[in-house]
Design an enzyme around this catalytic site. Sequence first.
Site, PDB file in Angstrom:
ATOM      1  N   ASP A 272       0.861  -1.169   0.000  1.00 42.40           N
ATOM      2  CA  ASP A 272       0.000   0.000   0.000  1.00 42.40           C
ATOM      3  C   ASP A 272       0.914   1.241   0.000  1.00 42.40           C
ATOM      4  O   ASP A 272       2.135   1.154   0.101  1.00 42.40           O
ATOM      5  CB  ASP A 272      -0.982  -0.017   1.188  1.00 42.40           C
ATOM      6  CG  ASP A 272      -2.217   0.857   0.909  1.00 42.40           C
ATOM      7  OD1 ASP A 272      -2.184   1.692  -0.019  1.00 42.40           O
ATOM      8  OD2 ASP A 272      -3.225   0.722   1.630  1.00 42.40           O
TER       9      ASP A 272
HETATM   10  C1  NOJ Z   1      -4.037   4.011   0.099  1.00 40.77           C
HETATM   11  C2  NOJ Z   1      -5.227   3.114   0.252  1.00 40.77           C
HETATM   12  O1  NOJ Z   1      -5.138   2.408   1.471  1.00 40.77           O
HETATM   13  C3  NOJ Z   1      -5.388   2.115  -0.876  1.00 40.77           C
HETATM   14  O2  NOJ Z   1      -6.605   1.453  -0.736  1.00 40.77           O
HETATM   15  C4  NOJ Z   1      -5.275   2.793  -2.211  1.00 40.77           C
HETATM   16  O3  NOJ Z   1      -5.472   1.880  -3.247  1.00 40.77           O
HETATM   17  C5  NOJ Z   1      -3.919   3.455  -2.297  1.00 40.77           C
HETATM   18  N1  NOJ Z   1      -3.818   4.467  -1.263  1.00 40.77           N
HETATM   19  C6  NOJ Z   1      -3.661   4.094  -3.657  1.00 40.77           C
HETATM   20  O4  NOJ Z   1      -4.397   5.245  -3.797  1.00 40.77           O
END
Ligand code: NOJ
Length: 711
Positions: A272
């Site tokens: 993430d």
């Molecule tokens: C953080 C989020 O937790 C995740 O779900 C998302 O896909 C990513 N950012 C990318 O934007």
Amino acid sequence: MPSNNPLLKPETEEHIHHLLSKMTVDEKIGQTNQYMARGFFDADLIRKGLAGSLINASGALTGQGTSRSSSADVCNDIQKLAFESRLKIPQLFGRDVIHGYRTVFPIPLAQAASWNPDLARQAASIAAREATSDGIKWTFAPMVDIARDPRWGRVAEGAGEDTYLGCQMAAAVVQGFQGECMSNPENLVACAKHYVGYGVAEGGRDYDGGELSEPTLRDVYLPPFHAAVDAGVGTLMSAFLDLNGVPATANRRLLTDVLRGEWGFKGFVVSDWESVHELINHGVAADDGEAAALAFHAGVDMDMISQAYLNHMAANLDSGKVSMDELDEAVLRILRIKHLAGLFENPFTDLNRSNRDILMPSSREFARHFARECMVLLKNQDDILPLTDAFKNILVAGPLVHAQGEMLGTWAPDGRPADVTPLSEALKAAAPAGVQLRFAAHVDRAIEAAHASDLIVLVMGEHPRRSGENANVTDLGLPPGQAEWVDAICAIGKPVVLVVLAGRPLAITRQVQQAHAVLYAWHPGIEGGGALGDVLFGKASPGGRLPITFPRATGQVPIYYNHKNTGRPITADGDFKTRYVDCPSAPLFPFGYGLTYTYFAYANLSSRGEMNNGSIQFSAEITNCGPRPGAEVVQFYTRDVTASLARPIRELKGFQRITLQPGETRKVTFSLHREDLAFTISDGRKVCEPGIFHVWIAPNSSSGLQGQFIL
Ligand code: NOJ
């Protein structure tokens, strides 16, 4: 190599192994790096093959304009840079396409309320067509995290609390995004996230950690990911949290032993957002170098934007913390998905597509239909809904009465408020001739107008920014001020229909008592206003059932239907039963609950077959005994009455959505197989234990016809 693995194709394997043999170490490391331009766009990084993927590519980020949206021309220009690199390995453009792209569908929690995976599949397929027309080829969805605590803002993004329903939705959405074949230019590569346990977040605080026993992890939280893998998902994302003390981004047992070893996953895992770097904050790595080694060795193939892999992989290889075999394996996984996505054959996007593919009238029409199917009717005293022409002067009031962009919901970066008909206008357009609608967004004006109205529709709930990532709450009641609104309007004594727009279950106990009818519309998307009008005025029936338990009070959470019985269950004799002294134990509405504009009777539960011969069937007759056609979600639950571990009091094992005409009866049959009864014991083994099992064919998780069988 098992030939039935959806991600293993001989021609792909040949291509990527050949390519790998030509790559330098730096080029290999480059594939593991996901790049996001921040302020300055480093074109050389792409030309040198040092970025395997770009996230959120847009004119604003590359300096070609001000738009923060992706577009085919920007992506194509970046792709041209990739083709200036030595090996011409194409870029994979990623973006969060969560519940629609420009055509924004209801939030994922609402989609689960439809109990109709096929609708979710169709929505994902439309989103894929739209997003790919703007050059995007990879979405970070579906979120398949189980959520038992609605304080957690991200409850909006998943399918709710149940594993069985979660598995059905996970598989359907993966199929919708990826289609038959990821290489089709109109399909996206999907990403099941956030692996795993993210919804456990203690206190409902996003990013916070939690503890899960091995049985709960394996039986409740892992299966939706497994379902996504079985459906052929190309990628997974590791979660932010630490589970049982091990940050998910550094959990080798789950990322490698379970995901690859046990399930045979052949795609790749992306971290993430900076979660590799955040291993330092978790306190398991001293610096980015250590963080990179830990995450990579655990099985995170691509680093989302922290550049820890880019900057430290070479040193980690030199020091032996990471081996070249591990790096080769990760690069092969990334190249495999790029190849399966057709990027080597079709790296560029046809510039004419977006005009044709975005916001097609049929997509909008589908969005309206889907939103109606997601709305859950919670109360309908005296069948006041659908509204008849007995109510000629209707006041629609509340802070969200002119909602426009607010209808879209939490994860709609490419949705545009201007594409949404404001709620008040959409309701006006849907109202039958002869019905006068007036609107009031301020309470004083509403009270005044209410006196002169036959009925009041109150539109309350959450702004979408109050749900979603890191939008956690300590109080599940209506947002401040809204309960007073409802009190003031209900005190007037006119019939009140409460419509709730929200990204989570709200504890609306008092308001449910006050209003004559309550319709939970969630954040219903681009056509939400029209859909709401269709339901209120009876052009369509509300189709949803709750995919998550509704608490009476915040203090009841976590509250979910498939809990254990305890030694002193609420049904036991005596005073010392599990309870609160200031609130009933039962939820406000149970999982699976929902009314519609007709009534169903359940009768004649019967069984056929013998579980000891492998499977047993249970049937019941469902009759529409009301005045209108309607759809019922017939649910099938089991309970393992005596086992070596305490087992849930009910578990969903199947459901069928049926539509019946007035007076029509249909026999609905569910089959149960021995393996459906298996559960995990403390050492991680799955077992099926003999004994008595209860079953229910039911309209929700707290009622229904009960039977039993013996294994
Ligand atoms: C953080 C989020 O937790 C995740 O779900 C998302 O896909 C990513 N950012 C990318 O934007």
